[in-house]
Scaffold this active site. Structure first.
Site, PDB file in Angstrom:
ATOM      1  N   SER A  75       0.793  -1.224  -0.106  1.00 23.50           N
ATOM      2  CA  SER A  75      -0.061  -0.035  -0.024  1.00 23.50           C
ATOM      3  C   SER A  75       0.871   1.192   0.056  1.00 23.50           C
ATOM      4  O   SER A  75       0.215   2.480   0.083  1.00 23.50           O
ATOM      5  CB  SER A  75      -0.881   0.124   1.180  1.00 23.50           C
ATOM      6  OG  SER A  75      -0.103  -0.089   2.592  1.00 23.50           O
ATOM      7  N   THR A 125       1.402   7.042   0.503  1.00 24.09           N
ATOM      8  CA  THR A 125       0.759   5.712   0.108  1.00 24.09           C
ATOM      9  C   THR A 125       0.574   5.419  -1.546  1.00 24.09           C
ATOM     10  O   THR A 125       0.884   6.609  -2.310  1.00 24.09           O
ATOM     11  CB  THR A 125      -0.779   6.121   0.575  1.00 24.09           C
ATOM     12  OG1 THR A 125      -1.473   4.911   0.509  1.00 24.09           O
ATOM     13  CG2 THR A 125      -1.145   7.062   0.001  1.00 24.09           C
ATOM     14  N   ARG A 184      -7.580   9.276  -8.810  1.00 24.77           N
ATOM     15  CA  ARG A 184      -7.872   9.534  -7.782  1.00 24.77           C
ATOM     16  C   ARG A 184      -6.789   9.845  -6.870  1.00 24.77           C
ATOM     17  O   ARG A 184      -5.855   9.156  -6.596  1.00 24.77           O
ATOM     18  CB  ARG A 184      -8.779   8.392  -7.314  1.00 24.77           C
ATOM     19  CG  ARG A 184      -9.412   8.363  -5.709  1.00 24.77           C
ATOM     20  CD  ARG A 184      -8.205   7.614  -4.891  1.00 24.77           C
ATOM     21  NE  ARG A 184      -9.083   7.683  -3.756  1.00 24.77           N
ATOM     22  CZ  ARG A 184      -8.267   7.220  -2.285  1.00 24.77           C
ATOM     23  NH1 ARG A 184      -7.010   7.183  -2.337  1.00 24.77           N
ATOM     24  NH2 ARG A 184      -8.895   7.355  -1.415  1.00 24.77           N
ATOM     25  N   VAL A 185      -7.377  10.879  -5.715  1.00 20.81           N
ATOM     26  CA  VAL A 185      -6.006  11.250  -4.982  1.00 20.81           C
ATOM     27  C   VAL A 185      -6.885  11.248  -3.432  1.00 20.81           C
ATOM     28  O   VAL A 185      -7.889  11.560  -3.409  1.00 20.81           O
ATOM     29  CB  VAL A 185      -5.513  12.657  -4.950  1.00 20.81           C
ATOM     30  CG1 VAL A 185      -4.609  13.123  -3.908  1.00 20.81           C
ATOM     31  CG2 VAL A 185      -4.860  12.911  -6.375  1.00 20.81           C
ATOM     32  N   GLY A 186      -6.211  10.390  -2.579  1.00 21.25           N
ATOM     33  CA  GLY A 186      -6.849  10.284  -1.109  1.00 21.25           C
ATOM     34  C   GLY A 186      -6.562  11.512  -0.356  1.00 21.25           C
ATOM     35  O   GLY A 186      -6.013  12.549  -0.698  1.00 21.25           O
ATOM     36  N   ASP A 187      -6.342  10.996   1.049  1.00 20.45           N
ATOM     37  CA  ASP A 187      -6.246  12.001   2.083  1.00 20.45           C
ATOM     38  C   ASP A 187      -4.915  12.217   2.337  1.00 20.45           C
ATOM     39  O   ASP A 187      -4.360  13.448   2.815  1.00 20.45           O
ATOM     40  CB  ASP A 187      -6.752  11.528   3.341  1.00 20.45           C
ATOM     41  CG  ASP A 187      -6.402  10.242   3.652  1.00 20.45           C
ATOM     42  OD1 ASP A 187      -6.136   9.353   3.027  1.00 20.45           O
ATOM     43  OD2 ASP A 187      -5.880   9.988   5.015  1.00 20.45           O
ATOM     44  N   THR A 204      -4.254   6.983   8.480  1.00 20.03           N
ATOM     45  CA  THR A 204      -4.378   5.858   7.491  1.00 20.03           C
ATOM     46  C   THR A 204      -5.934   5.304   7.242  1.00 20.03           C
ATOM     47  O   THR A 204      -6.587   5.716   8.405  1.00 20.03           O
ATOM     48  CB  THR A 204      -3.470   4.458   7.905  1.00 20.03           C
ATOM     49  OG1 THR A 204      -3.561   3.594   6.929  1.00 20.03           O
ATOM     50  CG2 THR A 204      -4.004   3.992   9.424  1.00 20.03           C
ATOM     51  N   GLY A 205      -6.187   4.900   6.375  1.00 22.83           N
ATOM     52  CA  GLY A 205      -7.427   4.457   6.062  1.00 22.83           C
ATOM     53  C   GLY A 205      -8.267   4.931   4.914  1.00 22.83           C
ATOM     54  O   GLY A 205      -7.528   5.524   3.855  1.00 22.83           O
ATOM     55  N   HIS A 206      -9.528   4.872   4.808  1.00 22.63           N
ATOM     56  CA  HIS A 206     -10.418   5.321   3.994  1.00 22.63           C
ATOM     57  C   HIS A 206     -10.343   6.618   3.414  1.00 22.63           C
ATOM     58  O   HIS A 206     -11.124   7.586   4.082  1.00 22.63           O
ATOM     59  CB  HIS A 206     -11.747   4.927   4.055  1.00 22.63           C
ATOM     60  CG  HIS A 206     -12.740   4.924   2.887  1.00 22.63           C
ATOM     61  ND1 HIS A 206     -13.959   4.416   3.027  1.00 22.63           N
ATOM     62  CD2 HIS A 206     -12.521   5.409   1.575  1.00 22.63           C
ATOM     63  CE1 HIS A 206     -14.550   4.835   1.767  1.00 22.63           C
ATOM     64  NE2 HIS A 206     -13.784   5.411   0.932  1.00 22.63           N
ATOM     65  N   GLY A 207      -9.220   7.298   2.595  1.00 18.13           N
ATOM     66  CA  GLY A 207      -9.269   8.420   2.583  1.00 18.13           C
ATOM     67  C   GLY A 207     -10.187   9.504   1.949  1.00 18.13           C
ATOM     68  O   GLY A 207     -10.258  10.667   2.287  1.00 18.13           O
ATOM     69  N   THR A 259      -1.706   2.867   4.531  1.00 10.83           N
ATOM     70  CA  THR A 259      -0.954   3.955   4.295  1.00 10.83           C
ATOM     71  C   THR A 259      -0.004   3.831   5.559  1.00 10.83           C
ATOM     72  O   THR A 259      -0.248   3.546   6.437  1.00 10.83           O
ATOM     73  CB  THR A 259      -1.823   5.275   4.279  1.00 10.83           C
ATOM     74  OG1 THR A 259      -2.785   5.280   3.219  1.00 10.83           O
ATOM     75  CG2 THR A 259      -0.943   6.467   4.452  1.00 10.83           C
TER      76      THR A 259
HETATM   77  N1  GLY Z   1      -5.293   6.847   2.940  1.00  8.00           N
HETATM   78  C1  GLY Z   1      -5.095   6.408   1.714  1.00  8.00           C
HETATM   79  C2  GLY Z   1      -5.974   6.798   0.706  1.00  8.00           C
HETATM   80  O1  GLY Z   1      -7.020   6.438   0.929  1.00  8.00           O
HETATM   81  O2  GLY Z   1      -5.455   7.218  -0.241  1.00  8.00           O
END
Ligand code: GLY
Length: 318
Positions: free
Chosen positions: A50, A180, A190-193, A213-216, A162
């Site tokens: 990841s 990450t 797509r860009v996360g958090d 870390t997690g669901h960005g 992440t």
């Molecule tokens: N936290 C990583 C992502 O969702 O991209």
């Protein structure tokens, strides 16, 4: 007066990064340098699926990396998103911070900036991650071939880890980092958090540092790392600050409509006190124990604390 150094990281795989970071901190390195070097350990580990080399790719089979770094002393930050072919995006983010008047570079221009500054390209897909992508492609239904534009991406608890990192150096300065490959099989672009200052990481020397870390896609809407630091400023301990932030995040969204909230936060206060918390819905299970690594005198793994949607603060629902 010399301060006892601390480094904390997300996940079991953060332990090796913490070991490197603590070694540097003990020898007098700045928190910023320790964060970068520690993150590089994970970025260059092909077994971590990841982050960096070996990270799972997007829906097209391309590994797109996001990372950011922030300095608590100067409040400077650097960030990159959607970087391909370069395994150490946190170091590109550091160069953005050090060499440009800007904060964030994206995509092909971030890659070109890195190449101009001495980085080299390499294949980021490993045999294992390429195979995982090929398997995913086989399972993908015909309706998914539109790159999920007609629906949400397939979210499983293990496809959005992440490494988030926070450090306190012997001079009493703080820094934070996050790096990450993002959610596996994401819509290209797509860009996360993780590279978003305030979401994936935040630090203020006067208060503390946080990273996640997690669901960005969910975490960034609650600007979680900024909230953790604000909570500490209001007097909460790092653990309380992480718990309150996760409760806030869950209270603002309906879990039944929006799936699980696999999310975890780590924090260090300016006096070295550390804490962390994770949502139970996304990270629970025998194979997905939430763990974080703490490097103080030595480096150790810690488990829990979990927050569930039923524990949300009623006032946040109004
Ligand atoms: N936290 C990583 C992502 O969702 O991209």
């Amino acid at each position: 007066m010399s301060v006892s150094p601390v480094i904390i990281t997300t996940w079991r795989f953060g332990l090796a990064a913490s070991v490197r970071g603590l070694e540097l901190l003990k020898s007098g390195s700045s928190a910023l340098d320790a964060i970068e070097a520690a993150a590089n350990v994970t970025e260059l580990d092909p077994e971590v699926n990841s982050v960096g080399l070996g990270g799972l790719p997007n829906a097209d089979g391309i590994v797109e990396l996001d990372a950011a770094i922030m300095d608590g002393l100067t409040h400077a930050a650097g960030s990159v998103a959607g970087v391909t072919d370069i395994a150490t995006p946190i170091s590109i983010a550091r160069k953005v911070m050090d060499l440009t008047p800007h904060t964030m570079l994206v995509g092909q221009n971030a890659r070109a900036f890195a190449l101009r500054n001495g980085f080299h390209t390499e294949e980021l897909l490993t045999e294992k991650s390429r195979k995982a992508w090929q398997e995913w492609q086989k399972e993908r239904s015909a309706s998914d071939v539109s790159h999920f534009t007609s629906g949400p991406p397939i979210l499983t608890p293990d496809n959005h880890d992440t490494i988030g990192l926070c450090a306190l150096d012997t001079h009493g300065n703080l820094a934070a980092g996050c790096t990450t490959s993002g959610m596996a099989w994401k819509v290209p672009g797509r860009v996360g958090d993780s590279p978003i200052i305030g979401s994936g990481l935040y630090v203020d020397n006067a208060v503390g540092a946080a990273a996640g870390t997690g669901h960005g896609d969910e975490m960034m809407k609650a600007v979680v790392s900024y909230r953790v630091v604000q909570n500490m400023e209001r007097g909460m301990t790092p653990e309380e600050a992480c718990i309150e932030t996760l409760r806030y995040m869950m209270a603002k969204r309906n879990p039944e409509l929006h799936g699980n909230y696999g999310a975890a936060l780590i924090a260090v206060r300016k006096d070295g006190l550390v804490g962390a918390a994770a949502t139970k819905s996304g990270f629970a299970g025998p194979d997905r124990l939430w763990q974080w690594a703490v490097g103080k005198d030595d480096c150790t793994l810690h488990e829990g604390v979990y927050v569930t949607p039923t524990e949300i603060i009623p006032s946040l629902l109004t």
